[in-house]
Design a protein around this motif. Structure first.
Motif, PDB file in Angstrom:
ATOM      1  N   PHE A  21      26.599  36.607  25.351  1.00 60.18           N
ATOM      2  CA  PHE A  21      27.860  36.688  26.078  1.00 60.18           C
ATOM      3  C   PHE A  21      28.636  37.949  25.729  1.00 60.18           C
ATOM      4  N   PHE A  22      28.816  38.186  24.439  1.00 58.08           N
ATOM      5  CA  PHE A  22      29.710  39.284  24.050  1.00 58.08           C
ATOM      6  C   PHE A  22      29.066  40.664  24.162  1.00 58.08           C
ATOM      7  N   ARG A  23      27.758  40.753  24.010  1.00 55.66           N
ATOM      8  CA  ARG A  23      27.114  42.066  24.019  1.00 55.66           C
ATOM      9  C   ARG A  23      26.502  42.414  25.391  1.00 55.66           C
ATOM     10  N   ILE A  24      26.098  41.409  26.138  1.00 58.48           N
ATOM     11  CA  ILE A  24      25.407  41.686  27.404  1.00 58.48           C
ATOM     12  C   ILE A  24      26.263  41.328  28.616  1.00 58.48           C
ATOM     13  N   ILE A  25      26.792  40.123  28.645  1.00 59.20           N
ATOM     14  CA  ILE A  25      27.457  39.631  29.851  1.00 59.20           C
ATOM     15  C   ILE A  25      28.878  40.181  29.989  1.00 59.20           C
ATOM     16  N   LEU A  26      29.694  39.968  28.959  1.00 63.82           N
ATOM     17  CA  LEU A  26      31.114  40.327  29.055  1.00 63.82           C
ATOM     18  C   LEU A  26      31.352  41.791  29.465  1.00 63.82           C
ATOM     19  N   PRO A  27      30.668  42.765  28.845  1.00 68.37           N
ATOM     20  CA  PRO A  27      30.919  44.159  29.247  1.00 68.37           C
ATOM     21  C   PRO A  27      30.649  44.393  30.731  1.00 68.37           C
ATOM     22  N   GLN A  28      29.673  43.707  31.271  1.00 63.92           N
ATOM     23  CA  GLN A  28      29.365  43.875  32.694  1.00 63.92           C
ATOM     24  C   GLN A  28      30.394  43.172  33.565  1.00 63.92           C
ATOM     25  N   VAL A  29      30.892  42.007  33.083  1.00 62.48           N
ATOM     26  CA  VAL A  29      31.923  41.284  33.837  1.00 62.48           C
ATOM     27  C   VAL A  29      33.180  42.143  33.915  1.00 62.48           C
ATOM     28  N   VAL A  30      33.559  42.758  32.796  1.00 56.14           N
ATOM     29  CA  VAL A  30      34.776  43.575  32.759  1.00 56.14           C
ATOM     30  C   VAL A  30      34.724  44.637  33.851  1.00 56.14           C
ATOM     31  N   LYS A  31      33.611  45.316  33.950  1.00 48.03           N
ATOM     32  CA  LYS A  31      33.482  46.352  34.988  1.00 48.03           C
ATOM     33  C   LYS A  31      33.649  45.747  36.382  1.00 48.03           C
ATOM     34  N   ARG A  32      33.029  44.604  36.584  1.00 51.03           N
ATOM     35  CA  ARG A  32      33.050  44.027  37.927  1.00 51.03           C
ATOM     36  C   ARG A  32      34.399  43.472  38.344  1.00 51.03           C
ATOM     37  N   VAL A  33      35.231  43.040  37.382  1.00 50.91           N
ATOM     38  CA  VAL A  33      36.501  42.422  37.768  1.00 50.91           C
ATOM     39  C   VAL A  33      37.637  43.438  37.866  1.00 50.91           C
ATOM     40  N   ILE A  34      37.390  44.694  37.535  1.00 50.09           N
ATOM     41  CA  ILE A  34      38.484  45.670  37.536  1.00 50.09           C
ATOM     42  C   ILE A  34      39.140  45.831  38.920  1.00 50.09           C
ATOM     43  N   PRO A  35      38.371  46.005  39.999  1.00 50.63           N
ATOM     44  CA  PRO A  35      39.043  46.185  41.301  1.00 50.63           C
ATOM     45  C   PRO A  35      39.920  44.992  41.692  1.00 50.63           C
ATOM     46  N   ALA A  36      39.410  43.786  41.534  1.00 49.85           N
ATOM     47  CA  ALA A  36      40.191  42.602  41.908  1.00 49.85           C
ATOM     48  C   ALA A  36      41.393  42.437  40.983  1.00 49.85           C
ATOM     49  N   THR A  37      41.201  42.769  39.706  1.00 52.95           N
ATOM     50  CA  THR A  37      42.305  42.663  38.750  1.00 52.95           C
ATOM     51  C   THR A  37      43.415  43.655  39.098  1.00 52.95           C
ATOM     52  N   SER A  38      43.018  44.853  39.511  1.00 53.65           N
ATOM     53  CA  SER A  38      44.036  45.856  39.829  1.00 53.65           C
ATOM     54  C   SER A  38      44.882  45.385  41.004  1.00 53.65           C
ATOM     55  N   ASN A  39      44.250  44.747  41.976  1.00 51.26           N
ATOM     56  CA  ASN A  39      44.988  44.144  43.090  1.00 51.26           C
ATOM     57  C   ASN A  39      46.065  43.209  42.585  1.00 51.26           C
ATOM     58  N   GLU A  40      45.647  42.335  41.693  1.00 50.35           N
ATOM     59  CA  GLU A  40      46.527  41.287  41.184  1.00 50.35           C
ATOM     60  C   GLU A  40      47.684  41.893  40.387  1.00 50.35           C
ATOM     61  N   VAL A  41      47.390  42.954  39.630  1.00 47.62           N
ATOM     62  CA  VAL A  41      48.425  43.589  38.812  1.00 47.62           C
ATOM     63  C   VAL A  41      49.458  44.280  39.699  1.00 47.62           C
ATOM     64  N   ILE A  42      48.974  44.863  40.796  1.00 45.51           N
ATOM     65  CA  ILE A  42      49.897  45.508  41.739  1.00 45.51           C
ATOM     66  C   ILE A  42      50.815  44.465  42.378  1.00 45.51           C
ATOM     67  N   VAL A  43      50.249  43.318  42.714  1.00 46.48           N
ATOM     68  CA  VAL A  43      51.074  42.246  43.275  1.00 46.48           C
ATOM     69  C   VAL A  43      52.101  41.779  42.243  1.00 46.48           C
ATOM     70  N   LEU A  44      51.680  41.747  40.990  1.00 48.31           N
ATOM     71  CA  LEU A  44      52.591  41.287  39.931  1.00 48.31           C
ATOM     72  C   LEU A  44      53.817  42.191  39.817  1.00 48.31           C
ATOM     73  N   VAL A  45      53.596  43.503  39.924  1.00 48.66           N
ATOM     74  CA  VAL A  45      54.729  44.439  39.851  1.00 48.66           C
ATOM     75  C   VAL A  45      55.795  44.027  40.872  1.00 48.66           C
ATOM     76  N   LYS A  46      55.333  43.707  42.078  1.00 44.45           N
ATOM     77  CA  LYS A  46      56.283  43.350  43.137  1.00 44.45           C
ATOM     78  C   LYS A  46      56.824  41.934  42.955  1.00 44.45           C
ATOM     79  N   ASP A  47      55.966  41.053  42.435  1.00 43.37           N
ATOM     80  CA  ASP A  47      56.387  39.652  42.260  1.00 43.37           C
ATOM     81  C   ASP A  47      57.477  39.486  41.204  1.00 43.37           C
ATOM     82  N   THR A  48      57.613  40.467  40.302  1.00 40.05           N
ATOM     83  CA  THR A  48      58.687  40.327  39.301  1.00 40.05           C
ATOM     84  C   THR A  48      60.033  40.165  39.991  1.00 40.05           C
TER      85      THR A  48
END
Lengths: 241, 254
Positions: free
Chosen positions: A157-184
């Motif tokens: 999990f920590f050496r193989i899977i997680l590093p790859q998950v992090v890369k894959r979730v960045i675009p969707a996460t950035s969306n969510e963070v941008i919404v959060l700025v406005k949601d404040t």
């Protein structure tokens, strides 16, 4: 509005920018780890835990954040007060804890803490679904390769899977963070002194719509910074496909 | 003593019996090819032996260690520690490589030696360099899998499996994901390993290669081992009707 007034409004909004930023950062700080925990609970093999987690996600995503903020800010104190009154009436022993809760309600940080709790619980539900998507997109072959190499579950999990998950979730996460700025800005509903609230107040003071545009510019600049940050993070992970 | 003994192995997915009473042995230094039509159970057999699937019954013994036995009709696996030890005796090269995309070639190869075998990193790197040389990949240690051709990726994955110094190396259709031009380079590597007396079991659709490189061929169909023997007799003059049919159709295709 003349230039001097515009400058004055900007200065006042700038004074309240830290409150907006505080809410933004504290929400991220708690919602991202919480989201990871929720992902983990949702994937729990003990079905009731998974069902309960699904229910939580359903509520959090299915009702407005504004409603959740109001509920947290007004409903919880009412419930606590009701409990306190009934405890007092019956003279039961549970009074100590309820007393403690009641004291919390009257602390000066109560508004901010309520906001962070409401925001973090709401955003954790969204992050959890993003993380789950990322996790489930990793090909099963990666697990099999790791297992054939004798790696333990934790190593896998920590050496193989997680590093790859992090890369894959960045675009969707950035969306969510941008919404959060406005949601404040939703925090204005319980009169938390942030940019949106102040902008509205100054619209009344100056009988002008300009403060609203200045506030809009603040959010826009914040999101420009967030966007650039995520572009840099994505670049950092671009060394592989 | 055989390095791998499989006796009466069976496996179902739901109602579908994929493996029915499979028995065979692999001797030290032997190169065994498993051939057969798609859906005959070749890959499932290999995955059962590699612990990627749980069998329903039968016996599997690896290098004298009982991995699977059957008691009162129920499959009983060895304890976790033994299974782990057995797993490290067996290497597997996947059809689609399954390299770790976020790790460089060198990191892919030393991952297990360093973190599983707890080898000294410098030592692991030196051994990895030897393997890369053998695979004709010198100078590629800093590259990431996405920068390599399919054939190069497959050679890295062979090096990764060899880095654990397995007693037995399995290949699951190692050339199926490659275009014909790249197939040759993998077959050459396997041939080299065969010369070094590496014990290997190869599931393959490359009939010519199976005939040339292996000293034992197993033909599977419908979950059974239909026929097995040395390649010259099985490919040359099989008596079995089903084998004949399969080989004929193969020749017709190529």
């Amino acid at each position: 509005m003349n230039f001097e007034q515009v400058l004055n409004v900007s200065k006042i909004l700038l004074e309240y920018l830290p409150n907006t930023l505080k809410l933004f950062f504290f929400t991220l700080l708690f919602s991202i780890p919480l989201g990871a925990v929720v992902t983990w609970l949702k994937r729990c093999r003990f079905k009731p835990v998974s069902w309960l987690t699904n229910f939580y996600i359903l509520i959090m995503r299915g009702t407005p954040l504004m409603l959740q903020i109001v509920a947290a800010y007004y409903a919880i104190p009412m419930i606590v007060k009701g409990a306190k009154d009934s405890a007092a009436a019956s003279g039961s022993q549970a009074g100590g804890f309820i007393e403690f809760l009641d004291n919390c309600m009257h602390s000066e940080n109560y508004m901010f803490v309520t906001l962070v709790v409401a925001f973090a619980l709401n955003y954790a539900a969204y992050f959890a679904e993003i993380f789950r998507g990322g996790l489930e997109s990793i090909p099963v072959g990666q697990y099999e390769a790791a297992s054939m190499l004798g790696m333990t579950k934790a190593q896998t999990f920590f050496r193989i899977i997680l590093p790859q998950v992090v890369k894959r979730v960045i675009p969707a996460t950035s969306n969510e963070v941008i919404v959060l700025v406005k949601d404040t800005s939703l925090a204005t509903i319980i009169a938390y002194a942030e940019i949106m609230l102040k902008a509205k107040q100054m619209m009344n003071t100056y009988s002008s719509i300009v403060p609203l545009f200045i506030a809009g510019l603040f959010y826009f600049v914040m999101n420009a910074i967030v966007t650039v940050a995520f572009v840099l993070i994505e670049k950092h992970y671009n060394y592989y496909r | 003593m055989s390095i791998l003994e499989v006796k009466g192995l069976s496996k179902s997915f739901g109602d579908v019996k994929v493996l029915k009473d499979i028995s065979f042995n692999v001797e030290q230094g032997q190169v065994v090819s498993i051939i057969g039509p798609s859906g005959s159970g070749k890959s499932t057999l290999l995955r059962c032996v590699n612990q990627l699937e749980r069998a329903d019954g039968g016996e599997i013994t690896v290098d004298g260690m009982k991995m699977l036995t059957t008691r009162e009709g129920k499959a009983v696996y060895a304890n976790k520690k033994a299974l782990r030890e057995i797993r490290l005796k067996i290497g597997l090269v996947f059809q689609n490589f399954n390299l770790f995309p976020h790790k460089s070639v060198m990191q892919n190869i030393i991952e297990a030696p360093v973190h599983v075998l707890k080898k000294n990193k410098q030592e692991a790197i030196e051994e990895a360099n030897e393997l890369l040389k053998k695979m004709g990949l010198t100078g590629k240690e800093k590259a990431y899998p996405c920068e390599l051709s399919g054939g190069q990726q497959q050679r890295v994955s062979i090096a990764r499996a060899l880095a654990l110094k397995p007693e037995l190396l399995f290949f699951d259709e190692p050339t199926s994901a490659l275009d014909p031009e790249l197939t040759g380079e993998i077959l050459k590597v396997i041939q080299e390993l065969a010369k070094e007396k590496m014990t290997m079991v190869i599931v393959t659709h490359e009939m010519e290669f199976a005939r040339d490189v292996s000293n034992h061929v197993i033909f599977m169909d419908g979950g059974y081992i239909v026929e097995e023997g040395d390649p010259s007799s099985l490919f040359g003059n099989t008596r079995n009707e089903r084998t004949k049919q399969f080989l004929k159709r193969y020749k017709g295709m190529s």
